[in-house]
Design a protein around this motif. Structure first.
Motif, PDB file in Angstrom:
ATOM      1  N   PRO A   1      52.738  68.761  71.225  1.00 21.07           N
ATOM      2  CA  PRO A   1      52.103  70.074  71.048  1.00 21.07           C
ATOM      3  C   PRO A   1      51.592  70.336  69.634  1.00 21.07           C
ATOM      4  N   ASP A   2      52.317  69.878  68.616  1.00 21.83           N
ATOM      5  CA  ASP A   2      51.862  70.104  67.243  1.00 21.83           C
ATOM      6  C   ASP A   2      50.569  69.352  66.966  1.00 21.83           C
ATOM      7  N   ALA A   3      50.471  68.137  67.458  1.00 25.50           N
ATOM      8  CA  ALA A   3      49.246  67.357  67.257  1.00 25.50           C
ATOM      9  C   ALA A   3      48.074  68.015  67.968  1.00 25.50           C
ATOM     10  N   TRP A   4      48.301  68.485  69.197  1.00 23.07           N
ATOM     11  CA  TRP A   4      47.229  69.195  69.902  1.00 23.07           C
ATOM     12  C   TRP A   4      46.762  70.403  69.102  1.00 23.07           C
ATOM     13  N   ASP A   5      47.690  71.141  68.529  1.00 27.15           N
ATOM     14  CA  ASP A   5      47.319  72.318  67.746  1.00 27.15           C
ATOM     15  C   ASP A   5      46.446  71.925  66.558  1.00 27.15           C
ATOM     16  N   LEU A   6      46.823  70.870  65.844  1.00 28.82           N
ATOM     17  CA  LEU A   6      46.066  70.441  64.672  1.00 28.82           C
ATOM     18  C   LEU A   6      44.673  69.972  65.070  1.00 28.82           C
TER      19      LEU A   6
ATOM     20  N   ALA B   1      39.610  72.456  56.989  1.00 27.82           N
ATOM     21  CA  ALA B   1      40.875  72.008  56.399  1.00 27.82           C
ATOM     22  C   ALA B   1      41.676  71.160  57.379  1.00 27.82           C
ATOM     23  N   ALA B   2      41.591  71.497  58.658  1.00 26.34           N
ATOM     24  CA  ALA B   2      42.282  70.684  59.671  1.00 26.34           C
ATOM     25  C   ALA B   2      41.623  69.322  59.792  1.00 26.34           C
ATOM     26  N   ARG B   3      40.300  69.274  59.704  1.00 28.29           N
ATOM     27  CA  ARG B   3      39.609  67.976  59.738  1.00 28.29           C
ATOM     28  C   ARG B   3      40.054  67.117  58.554  1.00 28.29           C
ATOM     29  N   ARG B   4      40.117  67.736  57.386  1.00 26.90           N
ATOM     30  CA  ARG B   4      40.543  66.985  56.201  1.00 26.90           C
ATOM     31  C   ARG B   4      41.961  66.462  56.369  1.00 26.90           C
ATOM     32  N   ALA B   5      42.845  67.281  56.918  1.00 29.02           N
ATOM     33  CA  ALA B   5      44.238  66.873  57.109  1.00 29.02           C
ATOM     34  C   ALA B   5      44.335  65.688  58.064  1.00 29.02           C
ATOM     35  N   ILE B   6      43.533  65.693  59.123  1.00 28.38           N
ATOM     36  CA  ILE B   6      43.553  64.590  60.081  1.00 28.38           C
ATOM     37  C   ILE B   6      43.066  63.301  59.432  1.00 28.38           C
ATOM     38  N   ILE B   7      41.958  63.386  58.711  1.00 29.26           N
ATOM     39  CA  ILE B   7      41.410  62.188  58.067  1.00 29.26           C
ATOM     40  C   ILE B   7      42.382  61.650  57.034  1.00 29.26           C
ATOM     41  N   ASN B   8      42.995  62.540  56.262  1.00 30.73           N
ATOM     42  CA  ASN B   8      43.964  62.108  55.257  1.00 30.73           C
ATOM     43  C   ASN B   8      45.189  61.471  55.900  1.00 30.73           C
ATOM     44  N   LEU B   9      45.693  62.082  56.966  1.00 34.52           N
ATOM     45  CA  LEU B   9      46.860  61.541  57.665  1.00 34.52           C
ATOM     46  C   LEU B   9      46.592  60.147  58.203  1.00 34.52           C
ATOM     47  N   THR B  10      45.427  59.964  58.823  1.00 38.84           N
ATOM     48  CA  THR B  10      45.153  58.706  59.500  1.00 38.84           C
ATOM     49  C   THR B  10      44.654  57.607  58.561  1.00 38.84           C
ATOM     50  N   THR B  11      44.551  57.918  57.268  1.00 36.93           N
ATOM     51  CA  THR B  11      44.257  56.886  56.272  1.00 36.93           C
ATOM     52  C   THR B  11      45.416  56.722  55.287  1.00 36.93           C
ATOM     53  N   GLY B  12      46.577  57.271  55.648  1.00 31.46           N
ATOM     54  CA  GLY B  12      47.782  57.019  54.879  1.00 31.46           C
ATOM     55  C   GLY B  12      47.934  57.826  53.612  1.00 31.46           C
ATOM     56  N   ASP B  13      47.240  58.957  53.491  1.00 32.31           N
ATOM     57  CA  ASP B  13      47.368  59.829  52.322  1.00 32.31           C
ATOM     58  C   ASP B  13      47.203  59.039  51.023  1.00 32.31           C
ATOM     59  N   ARG B  14      46.106  58.244  50.957  1.00 31.20           N
ATOM     60  CA  ARG B  14      45.972  57.336  49.814  1.00 31.20           C
ATOM     61  C   ARG B  14      44.550  57.253  49.258  1.00 31.20           C
ATOM     62  N   LEU B  15      43.599  57.981  49.873  1.00 29.38           N
ATOM     63  CA  LEU B  15      42.209  57.862  49.461  1.00 29.38           C
ATOM     64  C   LEU B  15      41.767  59.101  48.684  1.00 29.38           C
TER      65      LEU B  15
ATOM     66  N   LEU C   1      37.191  65.999  72.511  1.00 29.91           N
ATOM     67  CA  LEU C   1      38.611  65.925  72.189  1.00 29.91           C
ATOM     68  C   LEU C   1      39.468  65.973  73.445  1.00 29.91           C
ATOM     69  N   GLU C   2      39.186  66.939  74.327  1.00 29.69           N
ATOM     70  CA  GLU C   2      39.997  67.071  75.531  1.00 29.69           C
ATOM     71  C   GLU C   2      39.945  65.806  76.375  1.00 29.69           C
ATOM     72  N   ASP C   3      38.798  65.142  76.365  1.00 32.16           N
ATOM     73  CA  ASP C   3      38.627  63.918  77.153  1.00 32.16           C
ATOM     74  C   ASP C   3      39.331  62.731  76.499  1.00 32.16           C
ATOM     75  N   TRP C   4      38.983  62.441  75.227  1.00 31.94           N
ATOM     76  CA  TRP C   4      39.526  61.213  74.651  1.00 31.94           C
ATOM     77  C   TRP C   4      41.025  61.301  74.420  1.00 31.94           C
ATOM     78  N   ALA C   5      41.518  62.478  74.103  1.00 35.09           N
ATOM     79  CA  ALA C   5      42.951  62.603  73.830  1.00 35.09           C
ATOM     80  C   ALA C   5      43.778  62.757  75.095  1.00 35.09           C
ATOM     81  N   GLY C   6      43.186  63.354  76.144  1.00 32.51           N
ATOM     82  CA  GLY C   6      43.994  63.711  77.295  1.00 32.51           C
ATOM     83  C   GLY C   6      43.833  62.875  78.546  1.00 32.51           C
ATOM     84  N   LEU C   7      42.648  62.317  78.768  1.00 31.04           N
ATOM     85  CA  LEU C   7      42.382  61.641  80.035  1.00 31.04           C
ATOM     86  C   LEU C   7      42.987  60.237  80.070  1.00 31.04           C
ATOM     87  N   ASP C   8      43.607  59.903  81.182  1.00 27.75           N
ATOM     88  CA  ASP C   8      44.231  58.582  81.370  1.00 27.75           C
ATOM     89  C   ASP C   8      43.551  57.857  82.529  1.00 27.75           C
TER      90      ASP C   8
END
Length: 260
Positions: free
Chosen positions: A126-131, A140-154, A179-186
């Motif tokens: 649920p927290d990831a969905w919210d972000l 700011a949420a976009r920046r947080a996602i990009i920073n998280l997925t590059t290891g907080d190092r760039l 987002l709803e498709d790529w993150a949720g659909l199986d």
């Protein structure tokens, strides 16, 4: 599904091995520019397309699903006269590549996922969905996602440039719907067992779509799958390590042959 269309695209090379290139959630077809600048146009012809709601296709409406991306990509292959082809997909585009495999398994020669979202979805809590849902309207949420997925190092400058690009190159309705498709659909059961040669490329600094995730998905589903980990990359290897990434991708594609 709406009728497939040939979307704006960039061609590089004149080689006999056609390669469709599908971009990710934060990008457009120009995301492949660092690779195409040095790609081997004698062996390959790369076709990088914009997706509906992105880049020069921002005015093209649709359902904004990865299955629709795959259908449009197949329309592009038909337009180019490619009976068979390989497909490269980054992140969300990696899930679209698996959709393409499900749609036309007899036409896909090889598949490469660069930090690909698995066909089973992202498995968000649920927290990831919210972000991620907040990122539709909150830079700011976009920046947080990009920073998280590059290891907080760039660098902050690079992070801000990625945010600015993502805001400029996509519409909010498309960004939200994809987002709803790529993150949720199986749909992984429709591609499990495919013999297609498949390469999963993971960045060592990407905690979300890590090598372990690739081992639990692509390497389990595809009997002819390989995994390559780029030690100096996170989720955006096309920006972080373009030349090593290109070498890995082209060597893999070349190993499947170059005959039309």
């Amino acid at each position: 599904m709406v009728e497939p269309v040939v979307l704006p695209h960039t061609l590089h090379g004149t080689g006999p091995h056609g390669v469709l290139a599908l971009h990710g959630w934060f990008g457009d077809r120009t995301s492949y520019a660092p690779l195409l600048a040095h790609a081997d146009g004698g062996r390959f012809t790369f076709a990088a397309q914009d997706q509906r709601g992105y880049g020069d296709a921002q005015g093209v409406e649709g359902e904004y699903t990865t299955a629709e991306v795959a259908a449009d990509a197949l329309a592009l292959a038909d337009h180019l006269g490619w009976e068979t082809f390989s497909v490269v997909g980054h992140s969300m585009g990696g899930k679209a590549a698996q959709n393409l495999l499900a749609l036309a398994p007899e036409r896909v020669r090889a598949m490469v996922g660069i930090s690909p979202v698995p066909a089973s979805g992202a498995g968000f809590d649920p927290d990831a969905w919210d972000l991620f849902r907040a990122a539709v309207h909150d830079p700011a949420a976009r920046r947080a996602i990009i920073n998280l997925t590059t290891g907080d190092r760039l660098s902050a400058v690079w992070l801000e440039s990625m945010v600015a690009k993502s805001l400029a190159c996509s519409t909010a309705p498309a960004f939200a719907a994809y987002l709803e498709d790529w993150a949720g659909l199986d749909f992984h059961r429709t591609v499990t067992g495919s013999p297609v040669p498949a390469l999963a490329v993971a960045g060592a600094h990407d905690p979300a779509l890590s090598a372990d995730v690739m081992r639990a998905t692509w390497l389990e589903w595809f009997p002819n799958a390989r995994l390559h980990v780029i030690q100096d990359a996170g989720h955006y290897a096309m920006d972080e390590t373009p030349l090593p990434l290109l070498a890995v991708v082209e060597d893999f594609l070349a190993s499947t042959g170059t005959a039309a």
